[in-house]
Design a protein around this motif. Sequence first.
Motif, PDB file in Angstrom:
ATOM      1  N   ASP A 117       0.844  -1.183   0.000  1.00 49.71           N
ATOM      2  CA  ASP A 117       0.000   0.000   0.000  1.00 49.71           C
ATOM      3  C   ASP A 117       0.879   1.233   0.000  1.00 49.71           C
ATOM      4  O   ASP A 117       2.112   1.147   0.003  1.00 49.71           O
ATOM      5  CB  ASP A 117      -0.980  -0.014   1.177  1.00 49.71           C
ATOM      6  N   SER A 118       0.257   2.395   0.018  1.00 51.25           N
ATOM      7  CA  SER A 118       1.010   3.634  -0.120  1.00 51.25           C
ATOM      8  C   SER A 118       1.908   3.939   1.064  1.00 51.25           C
ATOM      9  O   SER A 118       2.820   4.756   0.968  1.00 51.25           O
ATOM     10  CB  SER A 118       0.047   4.808  -0.355  1.00 51.25           C
ATOM     11  N   SER A 119       1.668   3.277   2.210  1.00 49.29           N
ATOM     12  CA  SER A 119       2.530   3.483   3.380  1.00 49.29           C
ATOM     13  C   SER A 119       3.643   2.452   3.450  1.00 49.29           C
ATOM     14  O   SER A 119       4.407   2.429   4.409  1.00 49.29           O
ATOM     15  CB  SER A 119       1.690   3.416   4.661  1.00 49.29           C
ATOM     16  N   GLY A 120       3.726   1.563   2.455  1.00 46.92           N
ATOM     17  CA  GLY A 120       4.766   0.550   2.454  1.00 46.92           C
ATOM     18  C   GLY A 120       4.350  -0.755   3.089  1.00 46.92           C
ATOM     19  O   GLY A 120       5.158  -1.680   3.160  1.00 46.92           O
ATOM     20  N   LEU A 127     -10.759  -1.596  -1.352  1.00 43.77           N
ATOM     21  CA  LEU A 127     -10.600  -0.197  -0.947  1.00 43.77           C
ATOM     22  C   LEU A 127      -9.259   0.390  -1.378  1.00 43.77           C
ATOM     23  O   LEU A 127      -8.808   1.385  -0.831  1.00 43.77           O
ATOM     24  CB  LEU A 127     -10.761  -0.051   0.577  1.00 43.77           C
ATOM     25  N   LEU A 128      -8.609  -0.243  -2.381  1.00 46.15           N
ATOM     26  CA  LEU A 128      -7.354   0.255  -2.934  1.00 46.15           C
ATOM     27  C   LEU A 128      -7.510   0.418  -4.435  1.00 46.15           C
ATOM     28  O   LEU A 128      -8.228  -0.335  -5.098  1.00 46.15           O
ATOM     29  CB  LEU A 128      -6.204  -0.705  -2.623  1.00 46.15           C
ATOM     30  N   ARG A 129      -6.814   1.410  -4.991  1.00 49.84           N
ATOM     31  CA  ARG A 129      -6.890   1.675  -6.422  1.00 49.84           C
ATOM     32  C   ARG A 129      -5.985   0.702  -7.170  1.00 49.84           C
ATOM     33  O   ARG A 129      -4.819   0.521  -6.821  1.00 49.84           O
ATOM     34  CB  ARG A 129      -6.492   3.117  -6.701  1.00 49.84           C
ATOM     35  N   ALA A 130      -6.502   0.062  -8.203  1.00 46.64           N
ATOM     36  CA  ALA A 130      -5.711  -0.887  -8.981  1.00 46.64           C
ATOM     37  C   ALA A 130      -4.514  -0.192  -9.630  1.00 46.64           C
ATOM     38  O   ALA A 130      -4.564   0.996  -9.953  1.00 46.64           O
ATOM     39  CB  ALA A 130      -6.589  -1.555 -10.044  1.00 46.64           C
ATOM     40  N   ASN A 131      -3.439  -0.952  -9.814  1.00 52.30           N
ATOM     41  CA  ASN A 131      -2.234  -0.415 -10.440  1.00 52.30           C
ATOM     42  C   ASN A 131      -1.689  -1.452 -11.413  1.00 52.30           C
ATOM     43  O   ASN A 131      -1.892  -2.653 -11.247  1.00 52.30           O
ATOM     44  CB  ASN A 131      -1.182  -0.079  -9.388  1.00 52.30           C
ATOM     45  N   ARG A 132      -0.991  -0.978 -12.464  1.00 46.62           N
ATOM     46  CA  ARG A 132      -0.458  -1.876 -13.471  1.00 46.62           C
ATOM     47  C   ARG A 132       0.953  -1.463 -13.841  1.00 46.62           C
ATOM     48  O   ARG A 132       1.271  -0.264 -13.927  1.00 46.62           O
ATOM     49  CB  ARG A 132      -1.340  -1.862 -14.725  1.00 46.62           C
ATOM     50  N   VAL A 133       1.809  -2.462 -14.078  1.00 46.50           N
ATOM     51  CA  VAL A 133       3.155  -2.228 -14.574  1.00 46.50           C
ATOM     52  C   VAL A 133       3.413  -3.203 -15.717  1.00 46.50           C
ATOM     53  O   VAL A 133       2.761  -4.242 -15.829  1.00 46.50           O
ATOM     54  CB  VAL A 133       4.220  -2.432 -13.469  1.00 46.50           C
ATOM     55  N   ASP A 134       4.378  -2.850 -16.578  1.00 48.69           N
ATOM     56  CA  ASP A 134       4.753  -3.700 -17.700  1.00 48.69           C
ATOM     57  C   ASP A 134       6.124  -4.301 -17.440  1.00 48.69           C
ATOM     58  O   ASP A 134       7.054  -3.624 -16.968  1.00 48.69           O
ATOM     59  CB  ASP A 134       4.778  -2.899 -19.004  1.00 48.69           C
ATOM     60  N   ILE A 135       6.268  -5.582 -17.753  1.00 52.37           N
ATOM     61  CA  ILE A 135       7.519  -6.306 -17.589  1.00 52.37           C
ATOM     62  C   ILE A 135       7.822  -7.040 -18.899  1.00 52.37           C
ATOM     63  O   ILE A 135       6.957  -7.761 -19.425  1.00 52.37           O
ATOM     64  CB  ILE A 135       7.442  -7.326 -16.435  1.00 52.37           C
ATOM     65  N   ASP A 136       9.041  -6.869 -19.434  1.00 49.66           N
ATOM     66  CA  ASP A 136       9.432  -7.529 -20.675  1.00 49.66           C
ATOM     67  C   ASP A 136      10.161  -8.826 -20.348  1.00 49.66           C
ATOM     68  O   ASP A 136      11.268  -8.812 -19.796  1.00 49.66           O
ATOM     69  CB  ASP A 136      10.328  -6.613 -21.503  1.00 49.66           C
ATOM     70  N   VAL A 185       2.527  -0.612  -6.130  1.00 48.36           N
ATOM     71  CA  VAL A 185       2.057   0.169  -4.982  1.00 48.36           C
ATOM     72  C   VAL A 185       0.621   0.584  -5.249  1.00 48.36           C
ATOM     73  O   VAL A 185       0.328   1.216  -6.269  1.00 48.36           O
ATOM     74  CB  VAL A 185       2.950   1.403  -4.750  1.00 48.36           C
ATOM     75  N   LEU A 186      -0.285   0.191  -4.338  1.00 47.93           N
ATOM     76  CA  LEU A 186      -1.696   0.505  -4.478  1.00 47.93           C
ATOM     77  C   LEU A 186      -2.065   1.652  -3.548  1.00 47.93           C
ATOM     78  O   LEU A 186      -1.942   1.518  -2.324  1.00 47.93           O
ATOM     79  CB  LEU A 186      -2.560  -0.724  -4.173  1.00 47.93           C
TER      80      LEU A 186
END
Length: 878
Positions: free
Chosen positions: A32-35, A80-89, A101-102
């Motif tokens: 989460d945003s606090s680690g 209750l957390l906003r979804a997040n996405r990252v790309d990995i090759d 980090v959500l």
Amino acid sequence: MTQLLILLLLGVNPQDAAPRPPSRSLAGIVEDSSGGAVAGALVTVTCADATRKTTTDAVGQFIVEDLPAAQCSVEASGELLRANRVDIDLTHRSSGFARLVLALADLTSEVTVTPARGEQERTFDVPDAVSIATREELETRPLQILPQALREETGILVQQTTTAQGSPFIRGFSAQRIVYLLDGVRFNTATFRAGATQFLGWINPSLVQRIEVVRGPTSVQYGSDALGGSVNVLSLRPETVPADTRTGGSVQLFAGSADRSVGGDLLAHIQTPRVALSGGVSTRRVGDLRPGAAKDSHSALTRFLGLSSRELYSRLPDTGFDQSGGHISLMVPIGTTGHVDVLYAHEAQSDVSRYDRIIGGDGLFRSQFDPQRLDFGYVRLQRGTTGPFDAVQATISVNRQQDDRLEQRRPDTDIEREAGRVTALGYQGQGTWLIAGRHGVTVGGEVFDEFIGASRMIEDPRTGRQLRERPEIPDGSRYTSAGVFAQDSVDLLGGRLGLRGGVRAGYFSFRVAEDRSLGVAADSVTTSDVTFQTGAVWRLTEFVNATLAASRGFRAANAYDLGAIGISGGGFEIAPTTAARLGARIGSNDGANALPTDAIVQPLQPESSYAFEAGIKVRTPRLSASVVAFDLELVDVIQRRTAIFPTIVVGETLAGYTVISQDEGGRAFIAEDPRPIVTRVNVDRARIAGIDADVQIRLAPAWLAGGWWSLANGREIDTGNLLRRMPPPMGGLRLKWEPTNRGVWAEATVAFARPQTRLNGGDLGDARIGARRSLDDIAAFFTGTATDLGLVRDNRLVATRETLAAVQARVLGAASQAALFTTTPGFAVLSLRGGLRLTSRLDLTVIADNLTDRNYRWHGSGVDAPGINVQVRTRWRF
């Protein structure tokens, strides 16, 4: 070419024999945003045409294998957390690592499952007034027992008769008039007393995922008792994983300064594709509490002698207790749409004293709840499409509660021991289906069969002789409740108007077997009731909803109402059938000044409430707010009233208690309690009206502000009497700083309550509130407990050298009786809290409560609140 011909001659497909490209794997962590680690987050990995899903473990980690060599996207989401996405090759790498980090979701994302049974909806979209306390919030609030976590929720007053007990009040209702649920299974039993009860404190906080509170009647969904609302405790539940086996868990240690408490809990889980198992154990030792300013506001020393409690103690004696328990949960998938859930929880409290009956109020030598035990479990089957239903659910449950007590007025007087046990067997079923894509219909029913065991012994400490007496509720009593319900929700006008409605029919039976040796007569009482609930949500704009609800709650008289005899917080109480046999008339209130009315005591009927509510809910990405006004009309209210006897009853023996005196007004008394005898009756009507409001504002990405406030007033319509234990105007403010990706957070809160000036006669006589005392009460304490404690020697109060007559004159003046308090004082309390992620697996939380060391108590409580109190918690995840 030669190799190809050989393969073809051998019948081998050349494509199968060709070397396959090595598969890729992806590991990662979700925070989460606090680690802090986000356990149970859904992780979806998409690489070319392959999609894999998994969930994070207890430390927020995940691993996905057998991925193709391709460009991949990784998305994580959590409640209750906003979804997040990252790309990995992973095209040219055999493995990769993703860190997601959500942040906290927009304030429009809250959900609840409670108002419409079997459905999951946003709080914004339901007509009910709903509060939700998440596990993350529970971990940042000062608490020793679970009910304390609700003090920062809108419209909830948490009363504590003693430190080990807590009873939420919702709109002036508690105990018998609120339904407690554990994972949707009824937690209430027929032995619940009126007023405050201790039972919700038996659910260990380490078991809890979240708490959902509905303010207002919920009798259609959950049956009897839901006049004021419902509290649904949702437990931690394990989930299976798509592949492999995962294990993990956490260890938490905690300590507090005000009560010198220490404790810890251990949680562990194992997850496989075929089964998921989790469990935990916990223990805590709580010492004697130091209240604000080291002063006991309602001490027997102050009440009867006019002395400060500091003359004898600075920590509240005998307020320490031990609590320990464990739980285990199992989830087994069945087919593609079904699963079986199993839960068993055990909890035990020991060394619990009822503080308002000893030095903290009435001045008795001993008054104990020991032991207190809970064994609760269920097996639940849930499936998708089954027959005509889109979803079905069936549950079998066992709820066994043990409530043993001991009381002794002085070291050389009789010891009263009472053991109480109830075992409730539950059978529940429901089905849900969608009709025409707009209607969500749920039908169901349940049966709860309760078996009550009880005993009461009177022991002479000088001789050891024991005498068997009638227990509070007769041994072998049985209480059965059954109900069927149907509810419908429909969206109209393109989703701008949502309607909710439901009906329920209930049946209740109480049976008592004859026991001539204890003077128990055979009895059988049956009642039934039909109730309804309606509600509407009108979407004014994308961000504003207007709500309107009209519903009926009901409460059938339970085993305590129908068969109880004993000393409670309101005095010595007898069953209505006993009062009727003695020809009692209904008193004008439940206090010592009650006057006779023309009404005679009659058999009890169900009480009901008609609730009318209107509100506004606002949800934007930065703002969440709601305000609701309510009017509750109570009919045939079951209330405690002083029994007025038109004939002489002195000398009558009631379950081992002998009536020793009767005044000219017909009020009767026993030696063991100074208050007049009371009973339960249906009074005509009462009204409770009030307002609940709350707001949360996202001031900046790292700053969240909020507040809550409520007001409720209640009176009997015919007599104008104030209702008992009505909460004062109260609320709170909070400001939280939680920067993204820092591993740190901090919060400041202020909780406040206005003075409660609306006290009725019963409140004024209650040792926890008004603490009324008379000349006789002062004399009994002066010559009894005060002498035993060495406060009185040679018939004089040591601190002042006064005689009994002088003390009575100083405390009461010319009056024969007077309350210590005619108002519950108001207060405002400041707290600071913060957390720090020390390592990827170790968190630290520090809570500093009541920084000004103010002496105060929550209205109706039997103990003052802690003084300045620092709680430290550490959690290590593995």
